[in-house]
Scaffold this motif. Structure first.
Motif, PDB file in Angstrom:
ATOM      1  N   LEU A  89       6.234  -3.761  -3.355  1.00 52.60           N
ATOM      2  CA  LEU A  89       4.688  -3.710  -3.425  1.00 52.60           C
ATOM      3  C   LEU A  89       4.221  -2.852  -2.366  1.00 52.60           C
ATOM      4  CD1 LEU A  89       4.271  -7.569  -4.525  1.00 52.60           C
ATOM      5  CD2 LEU A  89       3.557  -5.368  -5.814  1.00 52.60           C
ATOM      6  N   GLU A  90       4.570  -3.119  -1.208  1.00 44.67           N
ATOM      7  CA  GLU A  90       4.150  -2.396   0.103  1.00 44.67           C
ATOM      8  C   GLU A  90       4.278  -0.883   0.032  1.00 44.67           C
ATOM      9  OE1 GLU A  90       4.102  -5.681   3.639  1.00 44.67           O
ATOM     10  OE2 GLU A  90       6.120  -4.451   3.133  1.00 44.67           O
ATOM     11  N   ARG A  91       5.394  -0.651  -0.570  1.00 53.18           N
ATOM     12  CA  ARG A  91       5.773   0.975  -0.946  1.00 53.18           C
ATOM     13  C   ARG A  91       4.765   1.368  -1.856  1.00 53.18           C
ATOM     14  NH1 ARG A  91      11.046   1.335  -3.900  1.00 53.18           N
ATOM     15  NH2 ARG A  91       9.913   1.404  -5.543  1.00 53.18           N
ATOM     16  N   GLU A  92       4.645   0.602  -2.991  1.00 55.91           N
ATOM     17  CA  GLU A  92       3.753   1.153  -4.242  1.00 55.91           C
ATOM     18  C   GLU A  92       2.306   1.225  -3.785  1.00 55.91           C
ATOM     19  OE1 GLU A  92       5.301   2.781  -6.764  1.00 55.91           O
ATOM     20  OE2 GLU A  92       7.021   2.152  -5.899  1.00 55.91           O
ATOM     21  N   ILE A  93       1.847   0.175  -2.775  1.00 59.84           N
ATOM     22  CA  ILE A  93       0.388   0.183  -2.330  1.00 59.84           C
ATOM     23  C   ILE A  93       0.334   1.595  -1.758  1.00 59.84           C
ATOM     24  CG2 ILE A  93      -1.049  -0.760  -0.696  1.00 59.84           C
ATOM     25  CD1 ILE A  93       0.275  -3.579  -1.503  1.00 59.84           C
ATOM     26  N   ALA A  94       1.136   1.912  -0.771  1.00 61.11           N
ATOM     27  CA  ALA A  94       0.895   3.126  -0.082  1.00 61.11           C
ATOM     28  C   ALA A  94       0.833   4.324  -1.035  1.00 61.11           C
ATOM     29  CB  ALA A  94       1.944   3.365   1.022  1.00 61.11           C
ATOM     30  N   LEU A  95       1.666   4.356  -2.029  1.00 57.48           N
ATOM     31  CA  LEU A  95       1.562   5.452  -2.924  1.00 57.48           C
ATOM     32  C   LEU A  95       0.150   5.532  -3.812  1.00 57.48           C
ATOM     33  CD1 LEU A  95       5.286   5.519  -4.612  1.00 57.48           C
ATOM     34  CD2 LEU A  95       4.180   6.928  -3.175  1.00 57.48           C
ATOM     35  N   ALA A  96      -0.016   4.338  -3.947  1.00 55.14           N
ATOM     36  CA  ALA A  96      -1.500   4.248  -4.671  1.00 55.14           C
ATOM     37  C   ALA A  96      -2.507   4.579  -3.894  1.00 55.14           C
ATOM     38  CB  ALA A  96      -1.729   2.795  -5.516  1.00 55.14           C
ATOM     39  N   GLU A  97      -2.473   4.268  -2.706  1.00 51.69           N
ATOM     40  CA  GLU A  97      -3.674   4.834  -1.722  1.00 51.69           C
ATOM     41  C   GLU A  97      -3.656   6.356  -1.590  1.00 51.69           C
ATOM     42  OE1 GLU A  97      -2.525   2.849   1.930  1.00 51.69           O
ATOM     43  OE2 GLU A  97      -3.650   0.914   1.147  1.00 51.69           O
ATOM     44  N   LYS A  98      -2.347   7.003  -1.730  1.00 54.33           N
ATOM     45  CA  LYS A  98      -2.222   8.431  -1.506  1.00 54.33           C
ATOM     46  C   LYS A  98      -2.880   8.952  -2.869  1.00 54.33           C
ATOM     47  CE  LYS A  98       1.717   9.695   0.929  1.00 54.33           C
ATOM     48  NZ  LYS A  98       3.267   9.829   0.802  1.00 54.33           N
ATOM     49  N   GLU A  99      -2.933   8.302  -3.943  1.00 50.50           N
ATOM     50  CA  GLU A  99      -3.560   8.948  -4.807  1.00 50.50           C
ATOM     51  C   GLU A  99      -4.935   8.645  -5.407  1.00 50.50           C
ATOM     52  OE1 GLU A  99      -1.287   9.421  -8.561  1.00 50.50           O
ATOM     53  OE2 GLU A  99       0.685   9.760  -7.467  1.00 50.50           O
ATOM     54  N   GLY A 100      -5.584   7.866  -4.381  1.00 53.80           N
ATOM     55  CA  GLY A 100      -6.763   7.384  -4.310  1.00 53.80           C
ATOM     56  C   GLY A 100      -7.277   6.280  -5.304  1.00 53.80           C
ATOM     57  N   LEU A 101      -6.263   5.670  -5.809  1.00 58.89           N
ATOM     58  CA  LEU A 101      -6.467   4.472  -6.416  1.00 58.89           C
ATOM     59  C   LEU A 101      -6.531   3.039  -5.832  1.00 58.89           C
ATOM     60  CD1 LEU A 101      -3.255   5.833  -8.771  1.00 58.89           C
ATOM     61  CD2 LEU A 101      -5.720   5.745  -9.397  1.00 58.89           C
ATOM     62  N   LEU A 102      -6.384   3.083  -4.542  1.00 57.06           N
ATOM     63  CA  LEU A 102      -6.548   1.921  -3.785  1.00 57.06           C
ATOM     64  C   LEU A 102      -7.197   2.487  -2.432  1.00 57.06           C
ATOM     65  CD1 LEU A 102      -3.563  -0.327  -3.969  1.00 57.06           C
ATOM     66  CD2 LEU A 102      -5.830  -0.757  -5.047  1.00 57.06           C
ATOM     67  N   GLY A 103      -7.655   1.676  -1.824  1.00 54.46           N
ATOM     68  CA  GLY A 103      -8.263   2.164  -0.108  1.00 54.46           C
ATOM     69  C   GLY A 103      -9.539   2.408  -0.378  1.00 54.46           C
ATOM     70  N   GLN A 104      -9.926   3.378   0.383  1.00 51.23           N
ATOM     71  CA  GLN A 104     -11.460   3.643   0.498  1.00 51.23           C
ATOM     72  C   GLN A 104     -11.862   4.586  -0.569  1.00 51.23           C
ATOM     73  OE1 GLN A 104     -13.431   2.909   3.502  1.00 51.23           O
ATOM     74  NE2 GLN A 104     -11.623   1.381   3.512  1.00 51.23           N
ATOM     75  N   ASN A 105     -12.734   4.453  -1.179  1.00 53.22           N
ATOM     76  CA  ASN A 105     -13.662   5.147  -1.984  1.00 53.22           C
ATOM     77  C   ASN A 105     -12.792   5.607  -3.060  1.00 53.22           C
ATOM     78  OD1 ASN A 105     -15.525   7.108  -3.190  1.00 53.22           O
ATOM     79  ND2 ASN A 105     -15.087   8.741  -1.847  1.00 53.22           N
ATOM     80  N   ILE A 106     -12.302   4.531  -4.049  1.00 54.18           N
ATOM     81  CA  ILE A 106     -11.437   4.632  -5.045  1.00 54.18           C
ATOM     82  C   ILE A 106     -12.006   5.485  -6.185  1.00 54.18           C
ATOM     83  CG2 ILE A 106     -10.163   3.406  -6.644  1.00 54.18           C
ATOM     84  CD1 ILE A 106     -10.157   0.879  -4.921  1.00 54.18           C
ATOM     85  N   LEU A 107     -11.199   6.684  -6.430  1.00 47.90           N
ATOM     86  CA  LEU A 107     -11.305   7.494  -7.396  1.00 47.90           C
ATOM     87  C   LEU A 107     -12.905   8.138  -7.206  1.00 47.90           C
ATOM     88  CD1 LEU A 107      -9.737   5.612 -10.461  1.00 47.90           C
ATOM     89  CD2 LEU A 107      -8.874   7.811  -9.434  1.00 47.90           C
ATOM     90  N   GLY A 108     -13.365   8.368  -6.157  1.00 44.16           N
ATOM     91  CA  GLY A 108     -14.584   8.966  -5.747  1.00 44.16           C
ATOM     92  C   GLY A 108     -15.865   7.882  -6.226  1.00 44.16           C
TER      93      GLY A 108
END
Ligand SMILES: Cc1cc2nc3c(=O)[nH]c(=O)nc-3n(C[C@H](O)[C@H](O)[C@H](O)COP(=O)(O)O)c2cc1C
Ligand code: SF4
Ligand code: FES
Lengths: 157, 421
Positions: B134-153
């Motif tokens: 889960l920790e690894r995949e969360i980081a991947l999702a953040e990189k693609e803008g799917l999680l974290g700040q300003n998701i998908l713009g």
């Protein structure tokens, strides 16, 4: 005493969260990894780092199965004694382990290598009878696979 | 082959990648709601879909989300319950290992539905492998803008963290889990206030099971009617992950329509009964459901049908026992579990369970007296006076043993030995 680098690492993690005490289990795990188990000193240190009282830390530490407040061996064997493993012959495997290691459940081998702790269902009932060694799962177990595993761990040491 | 929704991307030997998940329609639901939906619309579609909590209590998820008031204070939290410590239950582990992004998208959607900005996955120590995935995949999702700040713009922010438990069954209970996350001794806390009003750090908190959250992206993307139509019965909705173990040839996890018959699960999916075994009873939904006797072998497995049979679907963890299994022995083992895991807060549970366990041990080992049966019944009733749902859960196998398998208990007492040797 905690080494400076570990202390710094924990302080940084704690500084990054809104509520330090949400990290109490993580900090206890880190101290356990360092000392081998959660010593009285570790409880005091965790309390200091987290801004909790030692009593508050110990209330948590004594609650959890995977936080060890007493010395354990290098390899902690958590053997499942819940219903599906029991049905699949788990009890005789636990007796086998006891006999192989010459220790009763709860004890540690004289060489400090193995501790045997029966635990509740570990969530691998599809691989019953199952056990964990240092959080890695093994199953379905037979006396042969146990022999092999113990030999490998002894050799690796 | 029945429709695979949650297991669509499941491979026998590896975890589905983010690319695979997206290719199968993953994160489309999130993109859609961020672009053009309101929080209420998301709550509504989940309510219309009759998505009932998969963690055991069957509470409607959409309704739970809607109890977070629009003007409730911030920050708000979503907690994903990946504690899964009830004996016999392992579906949530399999779900995480199969397709972790499905869960992450579900948590994020639940976050959107209550305008929360932080999700916490509470996970048991035995699932350290899943925690790392889960920790690894969360980081991947953040990189693609799917999680974290300003998701998908969209301007919507949402972070997910993994919170490791120290390992104790009571931590699966909502209020105990919130105490655990806050670094307190995890005793339960009777509502009110409800967690959706005052949960973590006294802020609104929605807690859902892994499987419940995994259903959410599919419902948002395909609609409520589609989800209801997946079920085999009128009273059910969606698919269900059944984890089957015990005396069957092929134990494991299967995604099947809600309402599928028990006999069909055993015979067509779990490979039938183990060599030389005949079905005697099962626990249909984990250790805190009752023994379901053979007369119900064909029962449709949904919440309503099991309720009518005086039982519960619980988590859908089916533990199968055969004609050679001693059910007094099984119940004794379960009581050992409950007595050990009792959090110790209240008397009926802390003091009652060890007494029950010892009476059963006496009976199992041939020292039982006829009057023990009455005492066990009375002790079972006391469990219902306990502070949280843990103890009534423990009462379920005990009371059903005494109700449906009284002869077996009696035989132990009369023979002064376990008839199964
Ligand atoms: C003793 C006890 C243990 C529980 N353990 C779990 C668990 O491990 N996982 C879970 O999802 N729900 C568990 N529950 C149920 C939760 O309290 C809660 O109902 C559920 O997580 C809510 O999510 P859902 O509505 O999506 O099912 C437990 C309840 C009790 C009383
Ligand atoms: S019923 Fe058991 S687990 Fe629940 S509060 Fe009482 S002692 Fe704790
Ligand atoms: S009963 Fe042993 S892993 Fe579940």
């Amino acid at each position: 005493m905690l080494p400076e680098n570990l202390k710094k690492e924990l302080q940084d993690r704690i500084a990054a969260v809104d509520h330090p005490r949400e990290l109490v289990v993580d900090v206890l795990f880190a101290l356990q990894a360092h000392y081998g188990f959660v010593t009285d000193e570790a409880v005091e240190e965790a309390a200091g780092l987290l801004g909790m009282t030692p009593m508050e830390v110990d209330e948590v530490a004594t609650f959890y199965t995977f936080v060890y407040r007493r010395p354990v061996g290098k390899y902690v064997i958590h053997v499942c004694d819940s219903v599906i493993c029991w049905l699949e012959g788990g009890r005789s495997l636990q007796e086998y382990l006891s006999q192989k290691l010459s220790i009763a459940p709860g004890e540690t081998t004289a060489d400090g290598l193995f501790t045997l702790l029966p635990v509740c269902c570990i969530g691998y009932c599809d691989r019953a009878p199952a056990m964990l060694i240092n959080k890695k799962v093994y199953g379905p177990l037979t006396p042969e696979t146990i022999d092999q595993l113990l030999d490998e761990l002894r050799e690796a040491h | 082959m029945t429709a695979q929704v949650l297991f669509k991307n499941r491979h026998p030997d590896r975890i589905a990648t983010l690319a695979e998940y997206r290719h199968s329609g993953g994160y489309e639901a999130l993109a859609k709601v961020l672009a053009d939906s309101s929080r209420q619309q998301v709550q509504q579609v989940l309510t219309d879909a009759v998505l009932l909590g998969r963690g055991g209590a069957a509470f409607p998820a959409g309704v739970k989300l809607s109890t977070v008031a629009a003007d409730a204070p911030y920050p708000r939290y979503v907690v994903c319950n990946a504690d899964e410590m009830e004996p016999g239950t392992f579906k949530d582990r399999v779900l995480i290992h199969a397709d972790p992004h499905q869960l992450l998208e579900g948590i994020c959607l639940a976050g959107f539905a209550v305008d929360a900005h932080e999700g916490i996955i509470f996970i048991r120590p035995e699932y350290e492998g899943a925690a790392r995935i889960l920790e690894r995949e969360i980081a991947l999702a953040e990189k693609e803008g799917l999680l974290g700040q300003n998701i998908l713009g969209s301007g919507f922010d949402f972070d997910i963290i993994v919170h490791r438990s120290g390992g104790r069954y009571i931590c699966g209970e909502v209020t105990a889990q919130l105490n655990a996350i806050m670094g307190r001794r995890p005793n339960p806390q009777q509502p009110p206030p409800y967690p959706t009003e005052k949960g973590l750090w006294d802020r609104p908190t929605v807690l859902q099971n892994v499987e419940t959250l995994c259903c959410m992206p599919h419902i948002v993307r395909n609609g409520a009617d589609w989800f209801k139509g997946l079920a085999r019965t009128e009273s059910g909705a969606g698919t269900k992950i059944f984890g089957i173990s015990g005396r069957v040839r092929r134990p494991g996890c299967f995604e099947l329509p809600m309402g599928v018959r028990l006999s069909e699960i055993i015979e067509n999916h779990a490979g039938g009964m183990a060599e030389g075994s005949r079905f005697k009873a099962c626990l249909p939904g984990g250790a805190s459901t009752g023994f379901l006797p053979a007369e119900h072998y064909d029962i449709p497995m949904d919440f309503e049908s099991l309720k009518q049979a005086g039982n519960r679907l619980g988590t859908g963890a089916i533990m199968v026992f055969d004609h050679r299994t001693c059910l007094v022995g099984v119940t004794l083992n379960l009581m050992e579990f409950f007595a050990r895991e009792s959090c110790g807060w209240c008397t009926p549970c802390r003091e009652g369970l060890p007494v029950i366990r010892e009476l059963l041990r006496e009976i199992e080992e041939g020292r039982g007296k006829p009057e023990y049966v009455g005492v066990l019944k009375e002790m079972g009733r006391h469990l219902w006076n306990a502070y949280c749902a843990f103890a009534p859960g423990a009462a379920a196998p005990l009371e059903s043993l005494l109700a449906h398998f009284a002869d077996e208990v009696q035989e132990h007492i009369e023979r002064k030995a376990c008839p199964f040797g």
